[in-house]
Design an enzyme around this catalytic site. Structure first.
Site, mmCIF file in Angstrom:
data_model
loop_
_atom_site.group_PDB
_atom_site.id
_atom_site.type_symbol
_atom_site.label_atom_id
_atom_site.label_comp_id
_atom_site.label_asym_id
_atom_site.label_seq_id
_atom_site.Cartn_x
_atom_site.Cartn_y
_atom_site.Cartn_z
ATOM 1 N N ASP A 1 0.777 -1.217 -0.095
ATOM 2 C CA ASP A 1 0.045 -0.069 -0.108
ATOM 3 C C ASP A 1 0.807 1.266 0.073
ATOM 4 O OD1 ASP A 1 -2.338 -1.660 0.071
ATOM 5 O OD2 ASP A 1 -2.392 -1.617 2.245
ATOM 6 N N LYS B 1 1.872 2.117 -5.161
ATOM 7 C CA LYS B 1 2.425 1.346 -6.434
ATOM 8 C C LYS B 1 1.394 1.801 -7.572
ATOM 9 C CE LYS B 1 2.594 -2.610 -4.308
ATOM 10 N NZ LYS B 1 2.037 -2.407 -2.969
ATOM 11 N N GLY C 1 -4.389 -4.431 -3.804
ATOM 12 C CA GLY C 1 -5.247 -3.145 -4.166
ATOM 13 C C GLY C 1 -4.608 -2.125 -4.293
ATOM 14 N N HIS C 2 -4.751 -1.963 -5.676
ATOM 15 C CA HIS C 2 -3.968 -0.851 -6.384
ATOM 16 C C HIS C 2 -4.884 0.292 -6.646
ATOM 17 C CE1 HIS C 2 -0.210 -3.778 -7.076
ATOM 18 N NE2 HIS C 2 -0.591 -3.625 -5.903
ATOM 19 N N GLN D 1 2.169 -6.296 -3.241
ATOM 20 C CA GLN D 1 2.378 -6.191 -1.767
ATOM 21 C C GLN D 1 3.879 -5.535 -1.645
ATOM 22 O OE1 GLN D 1 1.806 -9.731 -3.046
ATOM 23 N NE2 GLN D 1 -0.512 -8.696 -2.597
HETATM 24 P P1 GDP Z 1 -0.611 0.238 -3.671
HETATM 25 O O1 GDP Z 1 -1.219 -0.964 -3.041
HETATM 26 O O2 GDP Z 1 0.806 0.370 -3.307
HETATM 27 O O3 GDP Z 1 -1.038 0.428 -4.886
HETATM 28 O O4 GDP Z 1 -1.286 1.355 -2.718
HETATM 29 P P2 GDP Z 1 -2.929 1.711 -2.529
HETATM 30 O O5 GDP Z 1 -3.785 2.081 -3.706
HETATM 31 O O6 GDP Z 1 -3.575 0.358 -1.780
HETATM 32 O O7 GDP Z 1 -2.896 2.520 -1.433
HETATM 33 C C1 GDP Z 1 -2.353 4.204 -1.579
HETATM 34 C C2 GDP Z 1 -3.345 5.115 -1.270
HETATM 35 O O8 GDP Z 1 -2.658 6.583 -1.338
HETATM 36 C C3 GDP Z 1 -4.229 5.028 -2.340
HETATM 37 O O9 GDP Z 1 -5.448 5.537 -1.911
HETATM 38 C C4 GDP Z 1 -3.755 6.208 -3.445
HETATM 39 O O10 GDP Z 1 -4.817 7.004 -4.047
HETATM 40 C C5 GDP Z 1 -3.064 7.259 -2.441
HETATM 41 N N1 GDP Z 1 -1.990 7.842 -2.771
HETATM 42 C C6 GDP Z 1 -0.945 7.549 -3.650
HETATM 43 N N2 GDP Z 1 0.036 8.519 -3.650
HETATM 44 C C7 GDP Z 1 -0.400 9.341 -2.996
HETATM 45 C C8 GDP Z 1 0.286 10.678 -2.472
HETATM 46 O O11 GDP Z 1 1.169 11.321 -2.732
HETATM 47 N N3 GDP Z 1 -0.553 11.544 -1.607
HETATM 48 C C9 GDP Z 1 -1.703 11.078 -1.085
HETATM 49 N N4 GDP Z 1 -2.342 11.963 0.071
HETATM 50 N N5 GDP Z 1 -2.194 10.144 -1.475
HETATM 51 C C10 GDP Z 1 -1.496 9.289 -2.323
HETATM 52 P P1 IMO Z 2 -0.612 -4.101 -2.180
HETATM 53 O O1 IMO Z 2 -0.333 -4.669 -3.597
HETATM 54 C C1 IMO Z 2 -0.859 -4.687 2.237
HETATM 55 C C2 IMO Z 2 -1.042 -8.537 3.826
HETATM 56 C C3 IMO Z 2 -2.212 -9.136 4.508
HETATM 57 C C4 IMO Z 2 -1.547 -9.985 5.746
HETATM 58 C C5 IMO Z 2 -0.584 -10.620 4.939
HETATM 59 C C6 IMO Z 2 -0.901 -12.122 4.225
HETATM 60 O O2 IMO Z 2 -1.991 -3.586 -2.203
HETATM 61 O O3 IMO Z 2 0.228 -3.415 -1.547
HETATM 62 P P2 IMO Z 2 -2.603 -12.703 2.213
HETATM 63 O O4 IMO Z 2 -3.880 -12.712 2.073
HETATM 64 O O5 IMO Z 2 -1.698 -12.349 1.262
HETATM 65 O O6 IMO Z 2 -2.383 -14.385 2.696
HETATM 66 O O7 IMO Z 2 -2.389 -11.840 3.739
HETATM 67 O O8 IMO Z 2 -0.403 -9.786 3.694
HETATM 68 N N1 IMO Z 2 -1.176 -8.114 2.610
HETATM 69 C C7 IMO Z 2 -1.216 -6.774 2.037
HETATM 70 N N2 IMO Z 2 -0.963 -5.515 2.930
HETATM 71 N N3 IMO Z 2 -1.109 -4.444 0.978
HETATM 72 C C8 IMO Z 2 -1.069 -5.590 0.035
HETATM 73 O O9 IMO Z 2 -1.196 -5.534 -1.111
HETATM 74 C C9 IMO Z 2 -1.204 -6.706 0.959
HETATM 75 N N4 IMO Z 2 -1.553 -8.133 0.129
HETATM 76 C C10 IMO Z 2 -1.536 -8.801 1.516
HETATM 77 O O10 IMO Z 2 -2.830 -7.875 4.846
HETATM 78 O O11 IMO Z 2 -1.293 -9.239 6.735
HETATM 79 MG MG MG Z 3 -2.766 -1.393 -1.844
#
Ligand code: GDP
Ligand code: IMO
Ligand code: MG
Length: 429
Positions: free
Chosen positions: A13, A16, A40-41, A223
């Site tokens: 999270d 990415k 979850g991207h 991840q």
């Molecule tokens: P990922 O799993 O690495 O793709 O990240 P997620 O999408 O799960 O979580 C990142 C969150 O931060 C999302 O809601 C993005 O829209 C948000 N985000 C990404 N870059 C920035 C930033 O520079 N500033 C802020 N405030 N939010 C951001």
């Molecule tokens: P993105 O790509 C954050 C965490 C789960 C749990 C552990 C094992 O959005 O960054 P699993 O279901 O994979 O067996 O769970 O890994 N986890 C993540 N945490 N971002 C993710 O993906 C994750 N995918 C799995 O919360 O701690």
């Molecule tokens: Mg994510």
């Protein structure tokens, strides 16, 4: 032509999705090489938000998107995600999506087992996403998996179903659950098979062609390195290797395919699920980071745990993945803090150490050593040039670079695609 590999350098999270989206517009192909729909991207383009779990983020820009063999694929989740995106006006066809024919499938029995184990573990649970990821990878290495290519031969697979069901029925009996309903499983697979088969290809072959044409390949990690099954905070990890080295085995290209390795790093730290987190803040500062950063899981809507930036961890993950440069994200979330802390080392049983130890017991006992820097007045939100940043914010970035021993390639200052300060375009190297 250089390739780029994007990996999360913390616990996932890191943002990415946003960075991959920006890069995808400059790539010819985007490839997922590990994980599954536990990811979850989030991409925000012109005010519209797209949430992707299984599909490579390139699908939004119309870039050829490939799900490599290293991914575990839930065919029903794939169908739902495609339907959701089509509802947002994104067309997904065999022209812009390919799925490796040797991808192992996540079946309903995997999701069920994930749930049974977590429920039985009580306080010791991993806090998985409940998607069946771990059980599906176990069946892959246990040589029991049903794979995408098997969907063409479902009625001749009796011995494979025997192997799979003997194993799962024994486990289910241990949890007091009914055996696998084989007829239902076969009916469900038969129903979904034609949908998945449209996208099935020997992906390694296509990637080889793409490479020989000199096309730019973007590898999209899911991840983060601290969730890597070998190098992460084991056992509180996911079940795949999340380091950049997995690009080769998870896509079918050789080890020199990764190119520029871009580590995505949040300007502070978050984690979802259980496990050690040395800089976690369970006070109002942690609360404030969570609120300002909207730290709720994309997949499970769980509240993310928040804490200060941990330079020890990121130095280690950059080393483990051979990171060329980092994209520092969510700097804007630190706007308005009077002082900001950075973890520069740990104390363990009275001794100072400079790395994350492998033992879970030792990881849980770490006490962070902090240095404090002044916050900055005003806002960094939406900044697109260094000149837009307050001097103290630049100082914070420079200090991080120094501590993690890796240069900053870009800084992200909002969820929007273009709110990014570019230092070095990874594709231009
Ligand atoms: P990922 O799993 O690495 O793709 O990240 P997620 O999408 O799960 O979580 C990142 C969150 O931060 C999302 O809601 C993005 O829209 C948000 N985000 C990404 N870059 C920035 C930033 O520079 N500033 C802020 N405030 N939010 C951001
Ligand atoms: P993105 O790509 C954050 C965490 C789960 C749990 C552990 C094992 O959005 O960054 P699993 O279901 O994979 O067996 O769970 O890994 N986890 C993540 N945490 N971002 C993710 O993906 C994750 N995918 C799995 O919360 O701690
Ligand atoms: Mg994510």
């Amino acid at each position: 032509m250089p390739n780029v590999t994007v990996i999360g350098a913390q616990w996932g999270d890191e943002g990415k999705g946003k960075i991959v989206d920006w890069l995808a517009a400059r790539a010819d192909v985007v490839v997922r090489f590990q994980g599954g729909h536990n990811a979850g991207h989030t991409l925000v383009v012109g005010g519209t938000t797209y949430k992707l779990s299984l599909l490579p983020s390139g699908i939004v820009t119309g870039t050829l998107s490939i799900i490599g063999n290293g991914v575990v694929l839930d065919p029903w989740a794939l169908r739902e995600e495609i339907a959701r995106l089509e509802g947002q006006g994104i067309s997904v066809t065999p022209e812009n999506l390919m799925v490796a024919d040797n991808c192992p499938l996540i079946l309903p029995l995997h999701r069920e087992l994930d749930g049974m184990r977590e429920a039985a573990a009580g306080k010791g649970k991993i806090g998985t996403t409940g998607r069946g990821i771990g059980p599906a990878y176990e069946d892959k290495v246990g040589r029991r998996a049903i794979r995408v290519c098997d969907l063409a031969h479902l009625f001749t697979l009796d011995p494979m179903f025997d192997r799979l069901c003997v194993h799962h029925d024994a486990l289910r009996a241990g949890f007091g659950e009914a055996p696998v309903d084989r007829a239902q499983l076969l009916a469900d697979l038969t129903e979904v098979a034609p949908f998945v088969q449209r996208f099935a290809q020997p992906v390694w072959k296509r990637l080889r062609e793409v490479r020989s044409e000199g096309s730019r390949i973007l590898f999209e990690g899911a991840q983060g390195v601290l969730l890597d099954v070998d190098h992460g905070t084991y056992p509180f990890v996911t079940s795949s290797n999340t380091v950049s080295g997995t690009v080769a085995s998870g896509s079918g290209l050789g080890p020199n395919a990764a190119g520029f390795v871009l580590g995505i790093v949040k300007a502070y730290t978050t984690r979802v699920g259980s496990g050690p987190f040395p800089t976690e803040l369970e006070d109002e500062i942690g609360q404030r980071l969570g609120e300002r950063g909207r730290e709720f899981g994309t997949v499970t809507a769980r509240k993310r745990r928040c804490g200060w930036f941990d330079a020890v961890l990121v130095r280690q993950t950059c080393a483990l993945s051979g990171v060329t440069g980092i994209a520092l994200t969510k700097l804007d979330v630190l706007d308005g803090f009077e002082t900001i802390r950075i973890c520069t080392g740990y104390r363990l049983n009275g001794r100072e150490i400079d790395h994350l130890p492998a033992s879970a017991v030792e990881q849980a006992a770490l006490e962070p050593i902090y240095e404090e820097i002044e916050g900055w007045p005003g806002t960094t939100c939406g900044a697109r040039r260094w000149a837009d940043l307050p001097a103290q914010a630049i100082k914070y970035i420079r200090r991080i670079e120094e501590l993690i021993e890796t240069p900053v390639a870009s800084v992200s200052t909002s969820p929007e695609r273009d709110d990014t300060i570019l230092v070095r375009n990874p594709f231009a190297d």
